[in-house]
Design a protein around this motif. Structure first.
Motif, mmCIF file in Angstrom:
data_model
loop_
_atom_site.group_PDB
_atom_site.id
_atom_site.type_symbol
_atom_site.label_atom_id
_atom_site.label_comp_id
_atom_site.label_asym_id
_atom_site.label_seq_id
_atom_site.Cartn_x
_atom_site.Cartn_y
_atom_site.Cartn_z
ATOM 1 N N LEU A 72 0.726 -1.556 0.293
ATOM 2 C CA LEU A 72 -0.115 0.260 -0.348
ATOM 3 C C LEU A 72 0.833 1.603 0.219
ATOM 4 C CD1 LEU A 72 -2.492 -0.973 2.475
ATOM 5 C CD2 LEU A 72 -2.964 -1.022 0.233
ATOM 6 N N LYS A 73 1.776 1.210 1.083
ATOM 7 C CA LYS A 73 3.582 2.033 0.666
ATOM 8 C C LYS A 73 3.833 3.024 -0.787
ATOM 9 C CE LYS A 73 3.166 4.001 5.074
ATOM 10 N NZ LYS A 73 2.937 5.722 5.478
ATOM 11 N N VAL A 74 4.088 1.513 -1.273
ATOM 12 C CA VAL A 74 4.317 1.584 -2.401
ATOM 13 C C VAL A 74 3.820 1.868 -3.605
ATOM 14 C CG1 VAL A 74 4.762 0.133 -4.408
ATOM 15 C CG2 VAL A 74 6.150 -0.481 -2.003
ATOM 16 N N LEU A 75 2.734 1.564 -3.515
ATOM 17 C CA LEU A 75 1.469 2.410 -4.412
ATOM 18 C C LEU A 75 1.122 3.493 -3.883
ATOM 19 C CD1 LEU A 75 -1.033 -0.730 -4.545
ATOM 20 C CD2 LEU A 75 0.883 -0.312 -6.093
ATOM 21 N N SER A 76 1.568 4.532 -2.794
ATOM 22 C CA SER A 76 0.805 5.482 -2.106
ATOM 23 C C SER A 76 2.629 5.934 -2.993
ATOM 24 C CB SER A 76 0.499 5.989 -1.061
ATOM 25 O OG SER A 76 1.292 5.665 -0.330
ATOM 26 N N THR A 77 3.422 5.986 -2.734
ATOM 27 C CA THR A 77 4.661 6.693 -2.609
ATOM 28 C C THR A 77 5.221 6.983 -5.030
ATOM 29 O OG1 THR A 77 5.556 5.415 -1.270
ATOM 30 C CG2 THR A 77 7.396 6.435 -2.937
ATOM 31 N N ASP A 78 5.023 5.633 -5.281
ATOM 32 C CA ASP A 78 4.866 5.954 -7.016
ATOM 33 C C ASP A 78 4.577 4.852 -7.646
ATOM 34 O OD1 ASP A 78 5.696 6.269 -9.496
ATOM 35 O OD2 ASP A 78 8.271 6.800 -9.064
ATOM 36 N N ALA A 79 3.589 4.092 -7.992
ATOM 37 C CA ALA A 79 2.747 3.113 -8.719
ATOM 38 C C ALA A 79 3.385 2.502 -10.116
ATOM 39 C CB ALA A 79 1.270 3.044 -8.562
ATOM 40 N N SER A 80 4.326 3.529 -10.477
ATOM 41 C CA SER A 80 5.199 3.839 -12.325
ATOM 42 C C SER A 80 5.947 2.626 -12.488
ATOM 43 C CB SER A 80 5.140 5.058 -12.426
ATOM 44 O OG SER A 80 6.820 5.125 -11.447
ATOM 45 N N MET A 81 6.830 2.130 -10.570
ATOM 46 C CA MET A 81 7.612 1.367 -10.420
ATOM 47 C C MET A 81 7.090 -0.202 -9.975
ATOM 48 S SD MET A 81 11.224 2.857 -9.990
ATOM 49 C CE MET A 81 10.538 3.655 -8.078
ATOM 50 N N SER A 82 5.889 -0.203 -9.535
ATOM 51 C CA SER A 82 5.151 -0.948 -9.357
ATOM 52 C C SER A 82 5.427 -2.654 -9.275
ATOM 53 C CB SER A 82 3.735 -0.892 -8.821
ATOM 54 O OG SER A 82 2.914 -0.914 -9.571
ATOM 55 N N TRP A 83 5.577 -2.558 -10.557
ATOM 56 C CA TRP A 83 5.696 -4.186 -11.270
ATOM 57 C C TRP A 83 7.460 -5.093 -10.872
ATOM 58 C CZ3 TRP A 83 10.754 -4.396 -13.649
ATOM 59 C CH2 TRP A 83 11.396 -3.040 -13.854
ATOM 60 N N ILE A 84 8.309 -3.948 -10.302
ATOM 61 C CA ILE A 84 9.277 -4.322 -10.207
ATOM 62 C C ILE A 84 9.352 -5.407 -8.785
ATOM 63 C CG2 ILE A 84 11.691 -3.674 -8.785
ATOM 64 C CD1 ILE A 84 11.741 -1.057 -10.510
ATOM 65 N N ILE A 85 7.998 -4.547 -7.446
ATOM 66 C CA ILE A 85 7.690 -5.414 -7.178
ATOM 67 C C ILE A 85 7.330 -6.705 -7.121
ATOM 68 C CG2 ILE A 85 5.956 -5.550 -4.285
ATOM 69 C CD1 ILE A 85 8.758 -3.245 -4.264
ATOM 70 N N ALA A 86 6.203 -6.598 -7.773
ATOM 71 C CA ALA A 86 5.723 -7.800 -8.563
ATOM 72 C C ALA A 86 6.457 -8.863 -8.631
ATOM 73 C CB ALA A 86 4.666 -7.490 -9.853
ATOM 74 N N LEU A 87 7.860 -8.862 -9.421
ATOM 75 C CA LEU A 87 8.288 -9.519 -9.636
ATOM 76 C C LEU A 87 9.502 -10.016 -8.781
ATOM 77 C CD1 LEU A 87 10.583 -10.143 -12.637
ATOM 78 C CD2 LEU A 87 11.988 -8.606 -12.194
ATOM 79 N N ALA A 88 10.048 -9.244 -8.358
ATOM 80 C CA ALA A 88 10.110 -9.617 -7.238
ATOM 81 C C ALA A 88 9.999 -11.122 -5.946
ATOM 82 C CB ALA A 88 10.422 -8.571 -5.540
ATOM 83 N N VAL A 89 8.095 -10.589 -6.230
ATOM 84 C CA VAL A 89 7.251 -11.856 -5.383
ATOM 85 C C VAL A 89 7.596 -12.928 -6.491
ATOM 86 C CG1 VAL A 89 4.926 -11.685 -5.094
ATOM 87 C CG2 VAL A 89 5.920 -10.010 -4.313
ATOM 88 N N VAL A 90 7.047 -12.923 -6.965
ATOM 89 C CA VAL A 90 6.975 -13.637 -8.665
ATOM 90 C C VAL A 90 8.427 -14.607 -8.509
ATOM 91 C CG1 VAL A 90 6.740 -14.664 -10.959
ATOM 92 C CG2 VAL A 90 5.857 -12.921 -9.908
ATOM 93 N N LEU A 91 9.731 -13.874 -8.445
ATOM 94 C CA LEU A 91 10.466 -14.718 -8.312
ATOM 95 C C LEU A 91 10.828 -15.212 -7.366
ATOM 96 C CD1 LEU A 91 13.224 -11.720 -9.612
ATOM 97 C CD2 LEU A 91 12.490 -14.024 -10.410
ATOM 98 N N ILE A 92 9.984 -15.363 -5.322
ATOM 99 C CA ILE A 92 10.495 -15.784 -4.531
ATOM 100 C C ILE A 92 9.137 -16.520 -4.328
ATOM 101 C CG2 ILE A 92 10.231 -15.890 -1.929
ATOM 102 C CD1 ILE A 92 10.617 -11.789 -2.391
ATOM 103 N N LEU A 93 7.965 -16.423 -5.049
ATOM 104 C CA LEU A 93 7.134 -17.491 -4.721
ATOM 105 C C LEU A 93 8.199 -19.245 -4.995
ATOM 106 C CD1 LEU A 93 4.014 -15.308 -5.424
ATOM 107 C CD2 LEU A 93 5.231 -16.624 -3.207
ATOM 108 N N LEU A 94 8.877 -18.630 -6.598
ATOM 109 C CA LEU A 94 9.618 -19.528 -7.266
ATOM 110 C C LEU A 94 10.073 -20.489 -6.238
ATOM 111 C CD1 LEU A 94 9.968 -17.865 -10.660
ATOM 112 C CD2 LEU A 94 8.688 -20.219 -10.077
#
Length: 721
Positions: A289-311
């Motif tokens: 939620l804090k990331v989205l309020s700070t700058d949503a344009s780079m949220s795809w980087i967090i999504a990439l990190a989550v996918v890698l961690i789940l793998l």
């Protein structure tokens, strides 16, 4: 694991407090990156001035700004200020109102700042308006009608509207700073004050985080310890209530492992759940939620990190999960081998099998070590992989964040905050990953404990117990009893019928495996009969409570069992309140006085665990004394004289006959000499009664008894008897 939650009910208050503290800790943790961002953006870049809304401003300056505002915006701005001399002072306003003022004042401040400068752009405007070079452009613009003024600067205002809000705000901040300087304010002190205030607030937040973390750790440990205590109690009470059938289902080593190592695994997991598993989702969701309020344009980087961690987590689960399941059973095996070795150490030495037992232990130890190493390697592999992902994500954020800073779409402080939030999100997944590695082992432990707790006993108290008539005591009846061990179709006892009355001595003899011990074990309900009924004092033992039934019995097992303590405490075991005179009397009847009085502390002499510091004969005599001290209605001696020499056996039985004349005595024996004078001797062969009567009667009528007697006594001894 979920079934263990019912044991947490009494800790509900602590759990609620833990959750509150975790939310408080997460709030403070998630606030720190925001403070870092503000110190960089406001404290350093904007020199302590938060936005383009001045706390005070000269009236003349406000009039200049009003030139580039429409009537509605001008009124809204003026409503927020009150005049004090030749200055305007900002009133108390809400955050939303301040944000709106910042948006209104941004463009006018940028225009005033640009038009106040003497540069090529302002000179071009003066030439276009046919004004002298030294003319005050803002004073001239003030003379122009509002509609003409708006048309003149319409294009410029549209360009400003397309600019990033952060760029406009920073320009407005520069205007506010110059306004403060013009009013004689110490702008350096404003910056220092802002940085110090923000720093102190961060320190306060860190202190709250420390207190919350310590409190959560303390409370989690308390809740986990209480859970471990309750589980151990539950397992112990369940196991103590097991009959022989349930004991045969679990090995002793397995029951010990379940009540110690398995409970410890759940206790550790419980503490970790409250400190990590509950906190990680709160921190992760808050970070997103804090990331989205700070700058949503780079949220795809967090999504990439989550996918890698789940793998990574999925891969570890697929590889390590089977080994975690196996681990607890390997500990069981190691405990079993260790227990067998230590229990049978004398036999192992006697047969020179030390080498074989060492190899057996080494094999169990090697398998456990190999599995542990594999599991630890998986966890070791996880940490560097996660660090690689974290560092890679940091590089991506800095790379794309730098581009945003260069384009003016993001501030440096916001980029730093974004990195911190990203690390918090990744750390929350890392914590969940660590828990996911530990959870399978705890889950296996929970299932093993639950297996014990959910095992239904086969020997249970009736819902409505019957109580024997007080006038009937010492009566034991077997009514067409048949018995087979649970899981076996072979009958150990077949159609056993006899009666033992008060004051009688009834003996059981037969070859090994004829069912003697099995028969007497049905009386205290160590097992229940398969067919027929066993009655004590006229009541079926299955219709009495186990406590009432066993209170009538004095039981001496085939293998003497003593408990750590003293000689006196062991004799008093069945009757803790027995006076010392009764203890001494019981010991005298059991022929134990001689060796007791030879000890330095006599009856207070210590007994080691399992009675390992006394001989087999001494152990049997103390076991007999323990039964005598209880003064029961019925004595059961399950081959309890086998370790006694002939002289002691004769004297003990003579004294025992005097002491138990008003009680019923049941004796299982291998030696004819032990039961010669019994009122009734029952001969068993392959689970059936093949003879019943006195010694002389059985010699004449029972071939099995005659063969046993002739194998142990000479013809002369038989004739004398």
């Amino acid at each position: 694991m979920i079934k263990m939650l019912k044991y947490l009910k009494k800790s509900a208050g602590y759990l609620f407090l833990i959750v509150l503290l975790l939310f408080l800790q997460a709030y403070c943790d998630l606030s720190l990156p925001d403070y870092t961002s503000k110190i960089v953006n406001v404290g350093i870049q904007q020199q302590g001035i938060e936005d383009g809304v001045p706390e005070k401003i000269r009236v003349s300056s406000m009039e200049q700004l009003s030139l580039f505002m429409d009537e509605k915006d001008s009124e809204e701005v003026m409503d927020a200020y009150r005049q004090k001399g030749d200055s305007l002072v900002l009133q108390d306003i809400s955050e939303d109102e301040r944000e709106k003022l910042n948006q209104i004042l941004g463009a006018p401040m940028l225009l005033v700042q640009q038009l106040s400068k003497d540069n090529e752009q302002t000179q071009a405007i003066k030439e276009q308006m046919n004004l002298p070079a030294d003319a005050d452009l803002l004073e001239v613009i003030a003379q122009i009608p509002q509609e003409s003024r708006q048309k003149m600067f319409q294009n410029i205002e549209e360009q400003i509207a397309k600019m990033p809000q952060s760029t406009v705000t920073q320009t407005a901040v520069t205007y506010v700073r110059s306004e403060y300087e013009a009013m004689g304010e110490n702008v350096d002190q404003i910056q220092i004050h802002y940085i110090l205030r923000s720093g102190l607030e961060m320190v306060a937040m860190a202190f709250v985080i420390m207190l919350a973390s310590v409190s959560v750790t303390f409370l989690s440990a308390r809740v986990a310890a209480a859970l471990g205590h309750d589980l151990r109690n539950a397992v112990y009470r369940k196991v103590v209530g097991f009959s022989g059938a349930e004991y045969n289902k679990f090995s002793t080593a397995s029951l010990i492992t379940r009540s110690t190592n398995d409970v410890q695994q759940i206790q550790l997991m419980t503490a970790m759940i409250f400190r990590i598993a509950l906190y990680a989702p709160i921190l992760g969701i808050g970070g997103v939620l804090k990331v989205l309020s700070t700058d949503a344009s780079m949220s795809w980087i967090i999504a990439l990190a989550v996918v890698l961690i789940l793998l990574v987590i999925g891969l570890l689960f697929a590889i390590a999960m089977p080994r975690f399941t196996k681990l607890q059973y390997l500990i069981d095996r190691l405990n079993l081998v260790t227990r067998e070795t230590l229990t049978g150490i004398s036999v192992i030495r006697a047969f020179s099998r030390e080498k074989f037992e060492e190899e057996r232990f080494e094999e169990a130890n090697r398998r456990l070590t190999r599995t542990n190493l594999f599991v630890n390697r998986c966890m070791t592999f996880m940490m560097p992989t996660m660090m690689l992902i974290m560092n890679g994500i940091s590089v991506l954020i800095i790379f794309f964040g730098a581009k945003g800073v260069d384009a003016g779409t993001i501030q440096v402080g916001n980029m730093m905050a974004f990195i911190q939030y990203a690390m918090q999100i990744i750390m929350s997944f890392l914590m969940i990953c660590m828990m996911s590695i530990m959870l399978p082992r705890a889950d296996v432990a929970a299932k093993r404990i639950n297996e014990v707790l959910e095992t239904e006993g086969t020997v249970l108290d009736p819902k409505e117990a019957k109580h024997p008539d007080q006038n009937v005591q010492g009566l034991v009846e077997f009514d067409h009893v048949s018995f087979s061990y649970p899981g076996s179709t072979e009958k150990i006892l077949r159609d056993i019928t006899f009666t033992a009355e008060k004051g009688q001595t009834v003996a059981f003899i037969g070859s090994t495996g004829s069912g003697k011990s099995s028969l007497v074990n049905l009386i205290p309900r160590f097992y229940d009969v398969t067919e027929g009924a066993v009655r004590v004092d006229g009541v079926d033992v299955r219709q009495m409570t186990q406590k009432e039934l066993r209170s009538k019995l004095g039981y001496v097992p085939q293998k003497g069992v003593l408990f750590s303590g003293t000689i006196a405490s062991n004799i008093r075991y069945g009757c803790p309140e027995a006076p010392m005179e009764e203890v001494e009397k019981a010991a005298k009847i059991a022929q134990a006085t001689e060796f007791i009085e030879e000890k330095a502390h006599t009856y207070e002499s210590p007994i080691a665990q399992g009675g390992t510091n006394v001989s087999g004969g001494q152990k049997q005599r103390l076991s007999i004394a323990r039964a005598i001290a209880k003064k029961p209605e019925i004595f059961i001696f399950d081959d309890s004289f086998s370790a006694l020499d002939y002289k002691t056996d004769v004297v003990l039985r003579r004294e025992l006959k005097k002491a138990t004349k008003d009680a019923t005595t049941l004796i299982v024996a291998q030696r004819i000499s032990t039961i010669l004078h019994a009122d009734k001797i029952i001969v068993l062969d392959l689970g059936k009664i093949v003879g019943m009567g006195t010694h002389q009667e059985l010699l004449k009528s029972c071939d099995v008894y005659r063969q046993i007697a002739m194998s142990q006594l000479s013809e002369e001894e038989l004739a004398n008897e």
